[in-house]
Design a protein around this motif. Structure first.
Motif, PDB file in Angstrom:
ATOM      1  N   TRP A 147       0.850  -1.182   0.000  1.00 42.41           N
ATOM      2  CA  TRP A 147       0.000   0.000   0.000  1.00 42.41           C
ATOM      3  C   TRP A 147       0.894   1.244   0.000  1.00 42.41           C
ATOM      4  O   TRP A 147       2.115   1.156   0.136  1.00 42.41           O
ATOM      5  N   GLY A 148       0.288   2.400  -0.121  1.00 44.69           N
ATOM      6  CA  GLY A 148       1.043   3.643  -0.072  1.00 44.69           C
ATOM      7  C   GLY A 148       0.684   4.575  -1.214  1.00 44.69           C
ATOM      8  O   GLY A 148      -0.195   4.306  -2.041  1.00 44.69           O
ATOM      9  N   ARG A 149       1.397   5.677  -1.271  1.00 44.56           N
ATOM     10  CA  ARG A 149       1.091   6.742  -2.237  1.00 44.56           C
ATOM     11  C   ARG A 149       1.148   6.238  -3.679  1.00 44.56           C
ATOM     12  O   ARG A 149       0.348   6.632  -4.528  1.00 44.56           O
ATOM     13  N   TYR A 150       2.096   5.354  -3.962  1.00 42.83           N
ATOM     14  CA  TYR A 150       2.266   4.875  -5.326  1.00 42.83           C
ATOM     15  C   TYR A 150       1.830   3.419  -5.474  1.00 42.83           C
ATOM     16  O   TYR A 150       2.355   2.687  -6.323  1.00 42.83           O
ATOM     17  N   ALA A 151       0.840   3.029  -4.678  1.00 43.25           N
ATOM     18  CA  ALA A 151       0.344   1.650  -4.764  1.00 43.25           C
ATOM     19  C   ALA A 151      -0.235   1.344  -6.137  1.00 43.25           C
ATOM     20  O   ALA A 151      -0.095   0.221  -6.641  1.00 43.25           O
ATOM     21  N   GLU A 152      -0.882   2.322  -6.766  1.00 44.55           N
ATOM     22  CA  GLU A 152      -1.456   2.061  -8.087  1.00 44.55           C
ATOM     23  C   GLU A 152      -0.362   1.817  -9.124  1.00 44.55           C
ATOM     24  O   GLU A 152      -0.512   0.973 -10.022  1.00 44.55           O
ATOM     25  N   ASP A 153       0.746   2.535  -9.004  1.00 44.24           N
ATOM     26  CA  ASP A 153       1.869   2.282  -9.903  1.00 44.24           C
ATOM     27  C   ASP A 153       2.417   0.869  -9.686  1.00 44.24           C
ATOM     28  O   ASP A 153       2.738   0.155 -10.641  1.00 44.24           O
ATOM     29  N   ALA A 154       2.507   0.483  -8.413  1.00 47.91           N
ATOM     30  CA  ALA A 154       2.992  -0.855  -8.106  1.00 47.91           C
ATOM     31  C   ALA A 154       2.023  -1.914  -8.631  1.00 47.91           C
ATOM     32  O   ALA A 154       2.444  -2.964  -9.124  1.00 47.91           O
ATOM     33  N   GLU A 170     -12.007  -0.739   1.736  1.00 49.22           N
ATOM     34  CA  GLU A 170     -11.094  -1.162   0.679  1.00 49.22           C
ATOM     35  C   GLU A 170      -9.726  -1.452   1.269  1.00 49.22           C
ATOM     36  O   GLU A 170      -9.118  -0.591   1.913  1.00 49.22           O
ATOM     37  N   GLY A 171      -9.232  -2.644   1.056  1.00 48.41           N
ATOM     38  CA  GLY A 171      -7.965  -3.048   1.614  1.00 48.41           C
ATOM     39  C   GLY A 171      -6.806  -2.781   0.677  1.00 48.41           C
ATOM     40  O   GLY A 171      -6.983  -2.281  -0.438  1.00 48.41           O
ATOM     41  N   PRO A 172      -5.594  -3.129   1.111  1.00 49.13           N
ATOM     42  CA  PRO A 172      -4.423  -2.952   0.253  1.00 49.13           C
ATOM     43  C   PRO A 172      -4.419  -3.981  -0.873  1.00 49.13           C
ATOM     44  O   PRO A 172      -5.167  -4.959  -0.854  1.00 49.13           O
ATOM     45  N   TYR A 173      -3.572  -3.773  -1.848  1.00 51.55           N
ATOM     46  CA  TYR A 173      -3.360  -4.789  -2.866  1.00 51.55           C
ATOM     47  C   TYR A 173      -2.479  -5.894  -2.297  1.00 51.55           C
ATOM     48  O   TYR A 173      -1.708  -5.675  -1.355  1.00 51.55           O
ATOM     49  N   ALA A 192      12.789  -3.527  -4.041  1.00 51.26           N
ATOM     50  CA  ALA A 192      13.869  -3.076  -4.926  1.00 51.26           C
ATOM     51  C   ALA A 192      13.339  -2.092  -5.962  1.00 51.26           C
ATOM     52  O   ALA A 192      13.977  -1.079  -6.270  1.00 51.26           O
ATOM     53  N   TRP A 193      12.139  -2.374  -6.488  1.00 45.38           N
ATOM     54  CA  TRP A 193      11.529  -1.477  -7.473  1.00 45.38           C
ATOM     55  C   TRP A 193      11.236  -0.111  -6.878  1.00 45.38           C
ATOM     56  O   TRP A 193      11.548   0.914  -7.464  1.00 45.38           O
ATOM     57  N   ARG A 194      10.669  -0.080  -5.669  1.00 42.73           N
ATOM     58  CA  ARG A 194      10.324   1.204  -5.065  1.00 42.73           C
ATOM     59  C   ARG A 194      11.581   1.968  -4.673  1.00 42.73           C
ATOM     60  O   ARG A 194      11.581   3.188  -4.594  1.00 42.73           O
ATOM     61  N   GLY A 195      12.681   1.230  -4.439  1.00 47.68           N
ATOM     62  CA  GLY A 195      13.901   1.885  -4.001  1.00 47.68           C
ATOM     63  C   GLY A 195      14.653   2.587  -5.108  1.00 47.68           C
ATOM     64  O   GLY A 195      15.594   3.326  -4.852  1.00 47.68           O
ATOM     65  N   GLY A 199      11.306   8.517  -2.603  1.00 47.39           N
ATOM     66  CA  GLY A 199       9.931   8.838  -2.243  1.00 47.39           C
ATOM     67  C   GLY A 199       8.896   8.034  -2.992  1.00 47.39           C
ATOM     68  O   GLY A 199       7.783   8.493  -3.213  1.00 47.39           O
ATOM     69  N   ARG A 200       9.260   6.812  -3.411  1.00 46.70           N
ATOM     70  CA  ARG A 200       8.307   5.984  -4.172  1.00 46.70           C
ATOM     71  C   ARG A 200       7.017   5.796  -3.375  1.00 46.70           C
ATOM     72  O   ARG A 200       5.932   5.823  -3.929  1.00 46.70           O
ATOM     73  N   GLY A 201       7.126   5.580  -2.059  1.00 46.76           N
ATOM     74  CA  GLY A 201       5.929   5.540  -1.227  1.00 46.76           C
ATOM     75  C   GLY A 201       5.100   4.289  -1.352  1.00 46.76           C
ATOM     76  O   GLY A 201       3.887   4.368  -1.574  1.00 46.76           O
ATOM     77  N   VAL A 202       5.743   3.120  -1.245  1.00 41.87           N
ATOM     78  CA  VAL A 202       5.018   1.853  -1.212  1.00 41.87           C
ATOM     79  C   VAL A 202       5.534   1.037  -0.030  1.00 41.87           C
ATOM     80  O   VAL A 202       6.739   0.772   0.060  1.00 41.87           O
ATOM     81  N   ALA A 203       4.632   0.674   0.865  1.00 43.12           N
ATOM     82  CA  ALA A 203       4.994  -0.168   2.009  1.00 43.12           C
ATOM     83  C   ALA A 203       4.516  -1.594   1.755  1.00 43.12           C
ATOM     84  O   ALA A 203       3.528  -1.808   1.035  1.00 43.12           O
ATOM     85  N   THR A 204       5.226  -2.571   2.314  1.00 39.52           N
ATOM     86  CA  THR A 204       4.877  -3.975   2.116  1.00 39.52           C
ATOM     87  C   THR A 204       4.803  -4.703   3.444  1.00 39.52           C
ATOM     88  O   THR A 204       5.397  -4.280   4.447  1.00 39.52           O
ATOM     89  N   SER A 205       4.074  -5.809   3.454  1.00 36.63           N
ATOM     90  CA  SER A 205       3.989  -6.659   4.649  1.00 36.63           C
ATOM     91  C   SER A 205       3.775  -8.101   4.225  1.00 36.63           C
ATOM     92  O   SER A 205       2.925  -8.374   3.365  1.00 36.63           O
TER      93      SER A 205
END
Length: 286
Positions: A147-154, A170-173, A192-195, A199-205
């Motif tokens: 999830w995050g600011r650029y979740a749609e890009d991800a 609505e949950g995260p992708y 690696a992609w967000r890095g 400021g890519r802005g995608v968090a993962t879990s």
């Protein structure tokens, strides 16, 4: 507050002992001395009692129960102090035992705070097998979300589906039921992609299928966030807590006086029930 009990499900207690305990610490008992079942068994032999690791936050209540039948669990509700959605006000567990003759009033066993990680009801021996954050998932699977600011890009790059959340929000992708190694590899790829862009802005879990997570997933569509899972061969009910409601009402736990009475009481049919009573929220008192 609704005084009408709603059915949450059933547990069994083949060991003859039922435990109501804090989910965040169920796997810690075995690391801090005797297993939960040993401590719970001793308390049950005395008629029931409160268990606590003095230097830790492990707390539970253990009581004797019938070993040969399903035990109903139910609750009354009141509006959440956070969003006015229903939350547990009284939790009650049938114990399948008659109320003792000559006892005219409820028996106070102690009190319990509301655990931010949730509460669990189940057999004492079964709960010895509870798996927590440091354990391996029995099925070898995990859920991955981002999830995050650029979740749609991800999402355009990696795909995934919306993961259900309590309340239908609505949950995260992400992906459910991935092999753990595959989930970790995909998480690393997303990281690696967000890095590559500041400021890519995608968090993962990654959430392996340990009991700490699976009861929440099982209860995601339940109005009180109740999930039924099997632990140690026994059906267990886990009750998640809305984090907003917990922060408003229960943050600080015992240290801030947020611990609520657990009693043995007689029901209308002359049986014994375990009852945990959370009084109505008083904003002025808070």
């Amino acid at each position: 507050m609704s005084g009408t009990f709603v059915d949450l499900g059933f547990v069994t207690a083949p060991s003859g002992v039922v435990v109501l305990g804090m989910v965040s610490w169920l796997d810690a008992w075995r690391e801090l001395g005797e297993p939960l079942s040993v401590r719970a068994g001793a308390a049950a032999k005395a008629g029931g009692g409160h268990l606590r690791e003095a230097e830790w936050e492990c707390e539970a209540v253990a009581v004797p129960a019938a070993a040969d039948r399903p035990l109903a669990v139910r609750a009354t509700t009141e509006p959440s102090a956070f969003d006015e959605e229903p939350t547990v006000a009284t939790l009650e567990v049938e114990l399948g035992l008659p109320w003792p003759e000559g006892v005219d009033s409820p028996v106070l066993l102690g009190d319990l705070p509301v655990d931010r990680g949730g509460m669990a009801v189940g057999d004492a021996v079964g709960l010895d097998a509870w798996t927590g954050l440091e354990d391996e998932p029995a099925d070898g699977l995990a859920d991955l979300s981002y999830w995050g600011r650029y979740a749609e890009d991800a999402h355009a790059r990696f795909g995934g589906e919306r993961i259900p959340q309590p309340g239908g929000v609505e949950g995260p992708y992400g992906w459910l039921d991935l092999p753990v190694a595959e989930a970790l590899a995909l998480e690393a790829e997303i990281s690696a992609w967000r890095g590559r862009r500041s400021g890519r802005g995608v968090a993962t879990s990654v959430e392996p299928h340990v009991d700490y997570f699976t009861f929440r997933r099982a209860g995601v569509h339940h109005p009180l966030r109740v999930g039924a899972i099997e632990v140690g061969g026994c059906p267990v009910l886990g009750i998640d807590w809305c984090q907003g409601d917990h922060s408003v009402r229960h943050h600080g736990g015992r240290d801030w006086g947020q611990a609520f009475p657990v009693t043995l009481e007689a029901d209308a049919a002359g049986g014994t029930v375990l009852r945990w009573t959370i009084p109505p929220y008083d904003a002025e008192e808070d």
